[in-house]
Design a protein around this motif. Structure first.
Motif, PDB file in Angstrom:
ATOM      1  N   PHE A  72       0.718  -1.145  -0.083  1.00  0.00           N
ATOM      2  CA  PHE A  72       0.054  -0.017  -0.108  1.00  0.00           C
ATOM      3  C   PHE A  72       0.885   1.325  -0.039  1.00  0.00           C
ATOM      4  N   CYS A  73       1.965   1.274   0.884  1.00  0.00           N
ATOM      5  CA  CYS A  73       2.725   2.398   0.745  1.00  0.00           C
ATOM      6  C   CYS A  73       3.420   2.720  -0.442  1.00  0.00           C
ATOM      7  N   ARG A  74       3.892   1.669  -1.156  1.00  0.00           N
ATOM      8  CA  ARG A  74       4.677   1.892  -2.388  1.00  0.00           C
ATOM      9  C   ARG A  74       3.528   2.325  -3.461  1.00  0.00           C
ATOM     10  N   GLU A  75       2.309   1.793  -3.393  1.00  0.00           N
ATOM     11  CA  GLU A  75       1.377   2.313  -4.278  1.00  0.00           C
ATOM     12  C   GLU A  75       1.067   3.652  -4.279  1.00  0.00           C
ATOM     13  N   ASN A  76       1.119   3.999  -2.867  1.00  0.00           N
ATOM     14  CA  ASN A  76       0.645   5.657  -2.619  1.00  0.00           C
ATOM     15  C   ASN A  76       1.809   6.529  -2.313  1.00  0.00           C
ATOM     16  N   HIS A  77       2.960   6.208  -2.976  1.00  0.00           N
ATOM     17  CA  HIS A  77       4.016   6.998  -2.640  1.00  0.00           C
ATOM     18  C   HIS A  77       4.395   7.363  -1.102  1.00  0.00           C
ATOM     19  N   ILE A  78       4.250   6.326  -0.291  1.00  0.00           N
ATOM     20  CA  ILE A  78       4.610   6.735   1.242  1.00  0.00           C
ATOM     21  C   ILE A  78       5.904   6.057   1.413  1.00  0.00           C
ATOM     22  N   ASP A  79       6.844   7.005   1.926  1.00  0.00           N
ATOM     23  CA  ASP A  79       8.127   6.521   2.362  1.00  0.00           C
ATOM     24  C   ASP A  79       8.019   5.632   3.725  1.00  0.00           C
ATOM     25  N   VAL A  80       8.804   4.747   3.611  1.00  0.00           N
ATOM     26  CA  VAL A  80       9.112   3.874   4.866  1.00  0.00           C
ATOM     27  C   VAL A  80      10.315   3.636   5.217  1.00  0.00           C
ATOM     28  N   ILE A  81      10.680   4.126   6.609  1.00  0.00           N
ATOM     29  CA  ILE A  81      11.718   4.000   7.294  1.00  0.00           C
ATOM     30  C   ILE A  81      11.785   3.504   8.355  1.00  0.00           C
ATOM     31  N   ARG A  82      12.888   3.305   9.291  1.00  0.00           N
ATOM     32  CA  ARG A  82      12.947   2.837  10.521  1.00  0.00           C
ATOM     33  C   ARG A  82      13.929   3.825  11.514  1.00  0.00           C
ATOM     34  N   ARG A  83      13.522   4.074  12.777  1.00  0.00           N
ATOM     35  CA  ARG A  83      14.313   4.925  13.546  1.00  0.00           C
ATOM     36  C   ARG A  83      15.099   3.918  14.491  1.00  0.00           C
ATOM     37  N   LYS A  84      15.904   4.666  15.151  1.00  0.00           N
ATOM     38  CA  LYS A  84      16.664   3.702  16.347  1.00  0.00           C
ATOM     39  C   LYS A  84      15.985   3.786  17.517  1.00  0.00           C
ATOM     40  N   SER A  85      14.896   4.173  17.933  1.00  0.00           N
ATOM     41  CA  SER A  85      14.335   4.333  19.153  1.00  0.00           C
ATOM     42  C   SER A  85      13.293   3.073  18.904  1.00  0.00           C
ATOM     43  N   GLY A  86      12.808   2.776  20.172  1.00  0.00           N
ATOM     44  CA  GLY A  86      11.714   1.768  20.312  1.00  0.00           C
ATOM     45  C   GLY A  86      10.208   2.361  20.137  1.00  0.00           C
ATOM     46  N   GLY A  87       9.447   1.491  20.202  1.00  0.00           N
ATOM     47  CA  GLY A  87       7.881   1.866  20.287  1.00  0.00           C
ATOM     48  C   GLY A  87       7.355   1.409  18.829  1.00  0.00           C
TER      49      GLY A  87
END
Length: 346
Positions: A72-87
């Motif tokens: 879905f993110c790819r189809e809707n041009h939504i960037d996906v990243i990971r941070r170094k904090s939890g949660g």
């Protein structure tokens, strides 16, 4: 006390030959800026705000395909990243103001509480009736969470970062964070689908402002209330931040995790036989593929499937692209590309 802090001015856009086409930076640049500030600036308390295009930010220990609908993110041009904090994972867009705070060494809970309390008090002064909820959230009274925050430690500094929700597209938020239908039983850290509120319509902003202007006004007000001095990063610092930023895009960091699991696809295909594909996963990356069944091989099928899928993200589109690129189905007698793709619909 950590407030008022020192405001850090960082370019919001990447430079281009024509300033009309400047590109907004991605989230990892600002996460890298937190790291740079923590390791390069003198001991003090620093704060800066930033904004993003459509982005999902995952927590450090989450399994990507279990928490985020990557297709879905790819189809809707939504960037996906990971941070170094939890949660948990959050969705941000142009209606969010992201806040980063770098502090000197100290205990986590008092810093969290002081930060959330200071942000809540600032919003109350701007007309929004908020209060601190739990250890790290700010809620709009009767309307849900408007600020969520996360925390991690680096060297002798603490980094707190969070999002302030002015407004958002609820359909994109729900679609981006809705679990993939093919997900495994979650062994990572699940996101909490908390009821959210928005600050839009709850602030005493000057009359006649557009939505973008009101967000800019809110961002400026937060700067005035949370900081009392400024440092401006030069081109050399920005270049060093951009080098740190690159580590956030490495597949092992973005899609890997400490969680290990297995997904099995199987079917009996007329004229071909029974096929079972076992995907051993590390996070959302395929680490190993094992093929079993009563099919007939035209050449080494195990090798063909391993070469096609190992190292690929475990999303439907990524796996389908791997099939289209490598054609592992050609290693098995009477198996077509359409039939192999069809295993994901069984």
């Amino acid at each position: 006390m950590h407030f008022p802090a020192c405001y850090v001015e960082i370019p919001d856009c990447t430079a281009t030959a024509d300033s009309r086409f400047a590109v907004r930076r991605r989230a990892p640049f600002y996460l890298a800026a937190e790291e740079w500030i923590a390791s390069h600036l003198p001991a003090s308390n620093y704060l800066f705000t930033w904004q993003l295009g459509r982005t999902v930010v995952m927590g450090r220990n989450q399994v990507a395909h279990q928490e985020v609908n990557l297709d879905f993110c790819r189809e809707n041009h939504i960037d996906v990243i990971r941070r170094k904090s939890g949660g948990g994972a959050i969705f941000a867009d142009e209606g969010n103001i992201m806040i980063s705070l770098v502090t000197t060494q100290g205990k986590v809970e008092p810093i969290f509480l002081e930060y959330a309390t200071t942000v809540s008090r600032s919003l109350n002064e701007l007309g929004a009736h908020t209060e601190v909820h739990g250890r790290n959230d700010v809620i709009l009274m009767g309307k849900g969470k408007v600020c969520g925050n996360a925390f991690y430690h680096i060297a002798d500094r603490n980094i707190v970062h969070g999002t302030m929700l002015y407004d958002t597209d609820p359909d994109l938020m729900q679609g981006a964070l809705h679990s993939n239908p093919q997900k495994l039983q979650c062994k990572g850290v699940p996101s909490i689908r908390a009821r959210v509120g928005v600050l839009k319509g709850n602030l005493n902003a000057p009359q006649g402002l557009s939505e973008a202007e009101e967000i800019a006004w809110l961002r400026d007000q937060l700067r005035q209330k949370l900081t009392d001095r400024t440092i401006v990063l030069d081109a050399s610092a920005v270049n060093e931040i951009e080098q740190i930023e690159q580590g956030y895009y490495v597949d092992e960091f973005l899609l890997g995790s400490s969680a290990h699991d297995e997904e099995v696809l199987q079917a009996r295909i007329e004229g071909c036989g029974t096929i079972e594909i076992r995907f051993s996963l590390k996070g959302s990356l395929v680490r190993k593929v094992r093929l079993t069944g009563d099919y007939f091989e035209l050449f080494d099928a195990q090798k063909a499937f391993a070469e096609a899928f190992e190292g690929v993200a475990f999303t439907r589109e990524s796996l389908w692209e791997a099939i289209d690129r490598h054609h592992p189905e050609r290693s098995i007698r009477n198996l077509t590309q359409e039939q192999l793709i069809g295993l994901w619909n069984n």
